[in-house]
Design a protein around this motif. Structure first.
Motif, PDB file in Angstrom:
ATOM      1  N   GLN A 191     -10.110  -4.575   4.324  1.00  0.00           N
ATOM      2  CA  GLN A 191     -10.654  -6.069   4.146  1.00  0.00           C
ATOM      3  C   GLN A 191     -10.462  -6.738   2.823  1.00  0.00           C
ATOM      4  OE1 GLN A 191     -14.854  -6.531   5.339  1.00  0.00           O
ATOM      5  NE2 GLN A 191     -14.430  -8.850   5.824  1.00  0.00           N
ATOM      6  N   ALA A 192      -9.333  -7.515   2.844  1.00  0.00           N
ATOM      7  CA  ALA A 192      -9.422  -8.105   1.482  1.00  0.00           C
ATOM      8  C   ALA A 192     -10.204  -9.285   1.008  1.00  0.00           C
ATOM      9  CB  ALA A 192      -7.819  -8.696   1.509  1.00  0.00           C
ATOM     10  N   PRO A 193     -10.432  -9.514   0.095  1.00  0.00           N
ATOM     11  CA  PRO A 193     -11.227 -10.859  -0.113  1.00  0.00           C
ATOM     12  C   PRO A 193     -10.973 -12.245   0.662  1.00  0.00           C
ATOM     13  CG  PRO A 193     -10.737  -9.646  -2.296  1.00  0.00           C
ATOM     14  CD  PRO A 193      -9.751  -9.019  -1.387  1.00  0.00           C
ATOM     15  N   GLY A 194     -12.043 -12.500   1.165  1.00  0.00           N
ATOM     16  CA  GLY A 194     -11.884 -13.780   1.929  1.00  0.00           C
ATOM     17  C   GLY A 194     -11.245 -13.455   3.396  1.00  0.00           C
ATOM     18  N   LYS A 195     -10.789 -12.341   3.672  1.00  0.00           N
ATOM     19  CA  LYS A 195     -10.132 -12.027   4.751  1.00  0.00           C
ATOM     20  C   LYS A 195     -10.906 -11.206   5.780  1.00  0.00           C
ATOM     21  CE  LYS A 195      -5.615 -12.864   2.973  1.00  0.00           C
ATOM     22  NZ  LYS A 195      -4.245 -12.044   3.011  1.00  0.00           N
ATOM     23  N   GLU A 196     -10.527 -11.382   7.042  1.00  0.00           N
ATOM     24  CA  GLU A 196     -11.354 -10.388   7.991  1.00  0.00           C
ATOM     25  C   GLU A 196     -10.801  -9.087   7.969  1.00  0.00           C
ATOM     26  OE1 GLU A 196     -11.986 -13.541  11.726  1.00  0.00           O
ATOM     27  OE2 GLU A 196     -10.773 -11.892  12.099  1.00  0.00           O
ATOM     28  N   ARG A 197     -11.640  -8.144   8.239  1.00  0.00           N
ATOM     29  CA  ARG A 197     -11.096  -6.607   8.278  1.00  0.00           C
ATOM     30  C   ARG A 197     -10.298  -6.417   9.403  1.00  0.00           C
ATOM     31  NH1 ARG A 197     -15.930  -2.609   8.348  1.00  0.00           N
ATOM     32  NH2 ARG A 197     -16.355  -3.412  10.571  1.00  0.00           N
ATOM     33  N   GLU A 198      -9.025  -5.804   8.909  1.00  0.00           N
ATOM     34  CA  GLU A 198      -7.641  -5.408   9.782  1.00  0.00           C
ATOM     35  C   GLU A 198      -7.599  -3.962   9.773  1.00  0.00           C
ATOM     36  OE1 GLU A 198      -4.710  -7.857   8.239  1.00  0.00           O
ATOM     37  OE2 GLU A 198      -4.217  -6.291   6.381  1.00  0.00           O
ATOM     38  N   VAL A 199      -6.836  -3.642  10.904  1.00  0.00           N
ATOM     39  CA  VAL A 199      -6.700  -2.305  11.000  1.00  0.00           C
ATOM     40  C   VAL A 199      -5.228  -2.050  10.148  1.00  0.00           C
ATOM     41  CG1 VAL A 199      -4.991  -2.566  13.112  1.00  0.00           C
ATOM     42  CG2 VAL A 199      -5.744  -0.261  12.623  1.00  0.00           C
ATOM     43  N   SER A 200      -5.364  -0.757   9.632  1.00  0.00           N
ATOM     44  CA  SER A 200      -3.991  -0.587   8.957  1.00  0.00           C
ATOM     45  C   SER A 200      -3.160   0.697   9.648  1.00  0.00           C
ATOM     46  CB  SER A 200      -4.267  -0.022   7.570  1.00  0.00           C
ATOM     47  OG  SER A 200      -4.668  -0.998   6.451  1.00  0.00           O
ATOM     48  N   SER A 201      -3.921   1.852  10.182  1.00  0.00           N
ATOM     49  CA  SER A 201      -3.109   2.865  10.460  1.00  0.00           C
ATOM     50  C   SER A 201      -4.188   3.598  11.311  1.00  0.00           C
ATOM     51  CB  SER A 201      -2.635   3.962   9.751  1.00  0.00           C
ATOM     52  OG  SER A 201      -2.064   4.913   9.784  1.00  0.00           O
ATOM     53  N   CYS A 202      -3.749   4.509  12.423  1.00  0.00           N
ATOM     54  CA  CYS A 202      -4.701   5.219  13.191  1.00  0.00           C
ATOM     55  C   CYS A 202      -4.010   6.493  13.550  1.00  0.00           C
ATOM     56  CB  CYS A 202      -5.250   4.595  14.524  1.00  0.00           C
ATOM     57  SG  CYS A 202      -6.164   3.081  14.332  1.00  0.00           S
ATOM     58  N   GLY A 221     -10.058   5.849  -3.656  1.00  0.00           N
ATOM     59  CA  GLY A 221      -9.540   4.424  -4.155  1.00  0.00           C
ATOM     60  C   GLY A 221      -9.613   4.343  -5.627  1.00  0.00           C
ATOM     61  N   GLY A 222      -8.904   3.437  -6.015  1.00  0.00           N
ATOM     62  CA  GLY A 222      -8.957   3.061  -7.504  1.00  0.00           C
ATOM     63  C   GLY A 222      -8.052   1.975  -7.994  1.00  0.00           C
ATOM     64  N   LEU A 223      -7.770   1.833  -9.015  1.00  0.00           N
ATOM     65  CA  LEU A 223      -6.915   0.816  -9.659  1.00  0.00           C
ATOM     66  C   LEU A 223      -5.434   1.435  -9.911  1.00  0.00           C
ATOM     67  CD1 LEU A 223      -6.109  -1.948 -10.878  1.00  0.00           C
ATOM     68  CD2 LEU A 223      -7.253  -0.996 -13.120  1.00  0.00           C
ATOM     69  N   VAL A 224      -4.643   0.648  -9.352  1.00  0.00           N
ATOM     70  CA  VAL A 224      -3.177   1.288  -9.648  1.00  0.00           C
ATOM     71  C   VAL A 224      -2.176   0.330  -9.761  1.00  0.00           C
ATOM     72  CG1 VAL A 224      -2.534   1.254  -6.930  1.00  0.00           C
ATOM     73  CG2 VAL A 224      -1.436   2.931  -8.570  1.00  0.00           C
ATOM     74  N   GLN A 225      -0.801   0.345 -10.347  1.00  0.00           N
ATOM     75  CA  GLN A 225      -0.082  -0.896 -10.566  1.00  0.00           C
ATOM     76  C   GLN A 225       0.787  -0.900  -9.520  1.00  0.00           C
ATOM     77  OE1 GLN A 225       2.068   0.164 -14.380  1.00  0.00           O
ATOM     78  NE2 GLN A 225       0.702  -1.150 -15.416  1.00  0.00           N
ATOM     79  N   LEU A 285       2.751   0.590  -3.238  1.00  0.00           N
ATOM     80  CA  LEU A 285       1.623  -0.299  -3.176  1.00  0.00           C
ATOM     81  C   LEU A 285       2.105  -1.878  -3.721  1.00  0.00           C
ATOM     82  CD1 LEU A 285      -1.483   2.327  -3.984  1.00  0.00           C
ATOM     83  CD2 LEU A 285      -1.023   0.636  -1.778  1.00  0.00           C
ATOM     84  N   LYS A 286       1.367  -2.532  -3.166  1.00  0.00           N
ATOM     85  CA  LYS A 286       1.675  -4.096  -3.386  1.00  0.00           C
ATOM     86  C   LYS A 286       0.567  -4.626  -3.826  1.00  0.00           C
ATOM     87  CE  LYS A 286       5.472  -4.169  -0.115  1.00  0.00           C
ATOM     88  NZ  LYS A 286       5.720  -4.933   1.256  1.00  0.00           N
ATOM     89  N   PRO A 287       0.411  -5.636  -4.563  1.00  0.00           N
ATOM     90  CA  PRO A 287      -0.749  -6.370  -4.767  1.00  0.00           C
ATOM     91  C   PRO A 287      -1.420  -6.946  -3.499  1.00  0.00           C
ATOM     92  CG  PRO A 287       0.911  -7.073  -6.580  1.00  0.00           C
ATOM     93  CD  PRO A 287       1.241  -6.248  -5.570  1.00  0.00           C
ATOM     94  N   ASP A 288      -0.792  -7.257  -2.723  1.00  0.00           N
ATOM     95  CA  ASP A 288      -1.304  -7.462  -1.052  1.00  0.00           C
ATOM     96  C   ASP A 288      -1.989  -6.409  -0.525  1.00  0.00           C
ATOM     97  OD1 ASP A 288       1.314  -9.936  -0.066  1.00  0.00           O
ATOM     98  OD2 ASP A 288      -0.531 -10.224  -1.171  1.00  0.00           O
ATOM     99  N   VAL A 290      -9.517  -0.403  -3.170  1.00  0.00           N
ATOM    100  CA  VAL A 290      -8.251  -0.048  -3.583  1.00  0.00           C
ATOM    101  C   VAL A 290      -7.734  -1.485  -4.488  1.00  0.00           C
ATOM    102  CG1 VAL A 290      -5.660   0.138  -3.172  1.00  0.00           C
ATOM    103  CG2 VAL A 290      -7.544   1.453  -2.061  1.00  0.00           C
ATOM    104  N   THR A 291      -7.446  -1.290  -5.542  1.00  0.00           N
ATOM    105  CA  THR A 291      -6.773  -2.610  -6.240  1.00  0.00           C
ATOM    106  C   THR A 291      -5.509  -2.310  -6.811  1.00  0.00           C
ATOM    107  OG1 THR A 291      -9.283  -3.116  -7.141  1.00  0.00           O
ATOM    108  CG2 THR A 291      -7.144  -4.105  -8.193  1.00  0.00           C
ATOM    109  N   VAL A 292      -4.616  -3.231  -6.602  1.00  0.00           N
ATOM    110  CA  VAL A 292      -3.236  -2.840  -6.860  1.00  0.00           C
ATOM    111  C   VAL A 292      -2.790  -4.271  -7.764  1.00  0.00           C
ATOM    112  CG1 VAL A 292      -0.778  -2.666  -6.455  1.00  0.00           C
ATOM    113  CG2 VAL A 292      -2.758  -1.742  -4.869  1.00  0.00           C
ATOM    114  N   SER A 293      -2.491  -3.916  -9.047  1.00  0.00           N
ATOM    115  CA  SER A 293      -2.148  -4.933 -10.113  1.00  0.00           C
ATOM    116  C   SER A 293      -0.737  -5.363 -10.321  1.00  0.00           C
ATOM    117  CB  SER A 293      -2.706  -4.550 -11.517  1.00  0.00           C
ATOM    118  OG  SER A 293      -2.210  -3.554 -12.095  1.00  0.00           O
ATOM    119  N   SER A 294      -0.601  -6.409 -10.533  1.00  0.00           N
ATOM    120  CA  SER A 294       1.061  -6.648 -10.632  1.00  0.00           C
ATOM    121  C   SER A 294       1.698  -6.579 -11.753  1.00  0.00           C
ATOM    122  CB  SER A 294       1.213  -8.290 -10.229  1.00  0.00           C
ATOM    123  OG  SER A 294       0.336  -9.225 -11.151  1.00  0.00           O
TER     124      SER A 294
END
Length: 132
Positions: free
Chosen positions: A41-52, A9-13, A88-91, A128-132
């Motif tokens: 899991q995004a802040p304030g949200k439930e953990r969700e699946v992305s890929s398997c 993980g890391g910070l990316v634009q 990558l998107k901020p979302d 993972v942090t995506v900046s706009s």
């Protein structure tokens, strides 16, 4: 007992890429018997699946949110599952977890139901942090 260790993980634009790695260890582990997934899991949200991914039927699963941008793969020699994340998107900002479960089902069946059926083993998260 299966252990998983996530990294990368890391910070990316926005528009950038990252590759997450999930190192899997434990006696008796075999890719053929497990579904391995990446969840977030995004802040304030439930953990969700992305890929398997599952080796038993050589299948992969992606949610609509990441389809076409993320690619999951496995390297059996290295006991590692990767998540290549492009465009990558901020979302996409979240803590990403890898998880594994012993199942006879493939990823396309199990992954959409992972929230209900659960995953047996979890690694620690990687931010993972995506900046706009």
């Amino acid at each position: 007992e299966v252990q998983l260790q996530a990294s990368g993980g890391g910070l990316v634009q926005a528009g950038g890429s990252l590759r997450l790695s999930c190192l899997i260890s434990g006696s008796g582990f075999s890719f053929d018997d497990y579904v391995i997934g990446w969840f977030r899991q995004a802040p304030g949200k439930e953990r969700e699946v992305s890929s398997c991914i599952s080796s038993s039927d050589r299948s992969t699963y992606y949610t609509d949110a990441v389809k076409g941008r993320f690619t999951i793969s496995s390297d059996h020699a290295k006991n590692t599952v990767y998540l290549q994340m492009n465009s990558l998107k901020p979302d996409d900002t979240a803590v990403y977890y890898c998880a594994a479960t012993l199942t006879r089902y493939g990823s396309k069946w199990y992954c959409p139901r992972a929230h209900s059926f659960g995953m047996k083993s979890w690694g620690q998260g990687t931010q993972v942090t995506v900046s706009s």
